[in-house]
Scaffold this active site. Structure first.
Site, PDB file in Angstrom:
ATOM      1  N   CYS A  80      -4.030   0.634  -2.661  1.00  0.00           N
ATOM      2  CA  CYS A  80      -3.952  -0.580  -1.838  1.00  0.00           C
ATOM      3  C   CYS A  80      -2.875  -1.530  -2.371  1.00  0.00           C
ATOM      4  O   CYS A  80      -2.525  -1.494  -3.563  1.00  0.00           O
ATOM      5  CB  CYS A  80      -5.286  -1.318  -1.842  1.00  0.00           C
ATOM      6  N   CYS A 127     -10.204  -5.015   0.492  1.00  0.00           N
ATOM      7  CA  CYS A 127     -11.328  -4.084   0.619  1.00  0.00           C
ATOM      8  C   CYS A 127     -12.251  -4.232  -0.590  1.00  0.00           C
ATOM      9  O   CYS A 127     -11.931  -4.938  -1.564  1.00  0.00           O
ATOM     10  CB  CYS A 127     -10.812  -2.652   0.737  1.00  0.00           C
ATOM     11  N   ASN A 136       0.836  -1.207   0.000  1.00  0.00           N
ATOM     12  CA  ASN A 136       0.000   0.000   0.000  1.00  0.00           C
ATOM     13  C   ASN A 136       0.869   1.254   0.000  1.00  0.00           C
ATOM     14  O   ASN A 136       1.909   1.319   0.661  1.00  0.00           O
ATOM     15  CB  ASN A 136      -0.996   0.000   1.168  1.00  0.00           C
ATOM     16  N   GLU A 163       0.380   5.275   0.497  1.00  0.00           N
ATOM     17  CA  GLU A 163      -0.568   6.296   0.933  1.00  0.00           C
ATOM     18  C   GLU A 163      -0.183   7.677   0.429  1.00  0.00           C
ATOM     19  O   GLU A 163       0.928   7.899  -0.071  1.00  0.00           O
ATOM     20  CB  GLU A 163      -0.656   6.271   2.466  1.00  0.00           C
ATOM     21  N   CYS A 215     -10.786  -3.398  -4.041  1.00  0.00           N
ATOM     22  CA  CYS A 215      -9.829  -4.427  -4.496  1.00  0.00           C
ATOM     23  C   CYS A 215     -10.567  -5.693  -4.925  1.00  0.00           C
ATOM     24  O   CYS A 215     -10.167  -6.350  -5.887  1.00  0.00           O
ATOM     25  CB  CYS A 215      -8.820  -4.731  -3.401  1.00  0.00           C
ATOM     26  N   GLU A 275      -3.127  -4.710  -2.944  1.00  0.00           N
ATOM     27  CA  GLU A 275      -3.670  -5.601  -3.987  1.00  0.00           C
ATOM     28  C   GLU A 275      -3.721  -4.885  -5.323  1.00  0.00           C
ATOM     29  O   GLU A 275      -3.411  -5.463  -6.370  1.00  0.00           O
ATOM     30  CB  GLU A 275      -5.086  -6.066  -3.608  1.00  0.00           C
TER      31      GLU A 275
HETATM   32  N1  THU Z   1      -5.356  -1.332   2.476  1.00  0.00           N
HETATM   33  C1  THU Z   1      -4.823  -2.177   1.550  1.00  0.00           C
HETATM   34  O1  THU Z   1      -3.692  -2.010   1.109  1.00  0.00           O
HETATM   35  N2  THU Z   1      -5.589  -3.202   1.119  1.00  0.00           N
HETATM   36  C2  THU Z   1      -6.841  -3.470   1.573  1.00  0.00           C
HETATM   37  O2  THU Z   1      -7.501  -4.362   1.055  1.00  0.00           O
HETATM   38  C3  THU Z   1      -7.373  -2.724   2.702  1.00  0.00           C
HETATM   39  C4  THU Z   1      -6.695  -1.450   2.998  1.00  0.00           C
HETATM   40  C5  THU Z   1      -4.532  -0.209   2.951  1.00  0.00           C
HETATM   41  C6  THU Z   1      -5.012   1.129   2.472  1.00  0.00           C
HETATM   42  C7  THU Z   1      -4.453   2.042   3.534  1.00  0.00           C
HETATM   43  O3  THU Z   1      -3.123   2.362   3.192  1.00  0.00           O
HETATM   44  C8  THU Z   1      -4.422   1.187   4.794  1.00  0.00           C
HETATM   45  O4  THU Z   1      -4.546  -0.149   4.363  1.00  0.00           O
HETATM   46  C9  THU Z   1      -5.525   1.504   5.786  1.00  0.00           C
HETATM   47  O5  THU Z   1      -6.769   1.447   5.180  1.00  0.00           O
END
Ligand code: THU
Length: 133
Positions: A53, A86, A42, A44, A89, A55
């Site tokens: 994300c 999520c 991930n 940000e 994804c 994925e």
């Molecule tokens: N996140 C992911 O990388 N994948 C997911 O399926 C759920 C959320 C990350 C996004 C963000 O950087 C952190 O987790 C908190 O939501």
């Protein structure tokens, strides 16, 4: 590919997480049917909505290398028992197959395996869209 090996690659990808805002690290490793594996983490942004994300990063890397056919994706996160993708994804993965397996957990512990079809019932697959001209 062995699911625990795939999870270990996801764990390793998690180490590269750029998550200064949530402090929640996620790593993903997607196994293609041709044997290749692509990892992602991930990333940000100060503009939170621009966050990518793990994925998504893995899928985008794979598709950018000409790979569109997948067996499984492993997801490793800072959550004790791992976590599932999520909604966004799940939708992105559904684009490439409802039968893709999703693996989460710890490589040396209990792992959970399910399909995108199970995680995204009644998926919008694009079948509903009008025929292309
Ligand atoms: N996140 C992911 O990388 N994948 C997911 O399926 C759920 C959320 C990350 C996004 C963000 O950087 C952190 O987790 C908190 O939501």
């Amino acid at each position: 590919m062995d699911y625990r090996e795939l999870l270990a690659l996801a764990e390793r990808a998690k180490e590269y997480s750029y998550s200064p805002y949530s402090r929640f690290r996620v790593g993903a490793a997607i196994a293609a049917k041709d044997g290749r594996v692509f990892t992602g983490t991930n990333v940000e942004s100060a503009s939170y909505g621009a966050t990518i994300c793990a994925e998504q990063a893995a899928v985008v890397k794979a598709v950018s290398e000409g790979c569109r056919s997948f067996e499984a994706i492993a997801v490793a996160s800072d959550a004790e028992a791992g976590s599932f993708p999520c909604g966004i994804c799940r939708q992105l993965l559904a684009e490439f197959g409802l039968d893709i397996k999703v693996i989460t957990g710890k490589p040396d512990g209990d792992i959970r395996v399910c399909t995108i079809a199970e995680l995204l019932p009644c998926a919008f697959t694009g079948e509903e869209l009008p025929e292309k001209p």
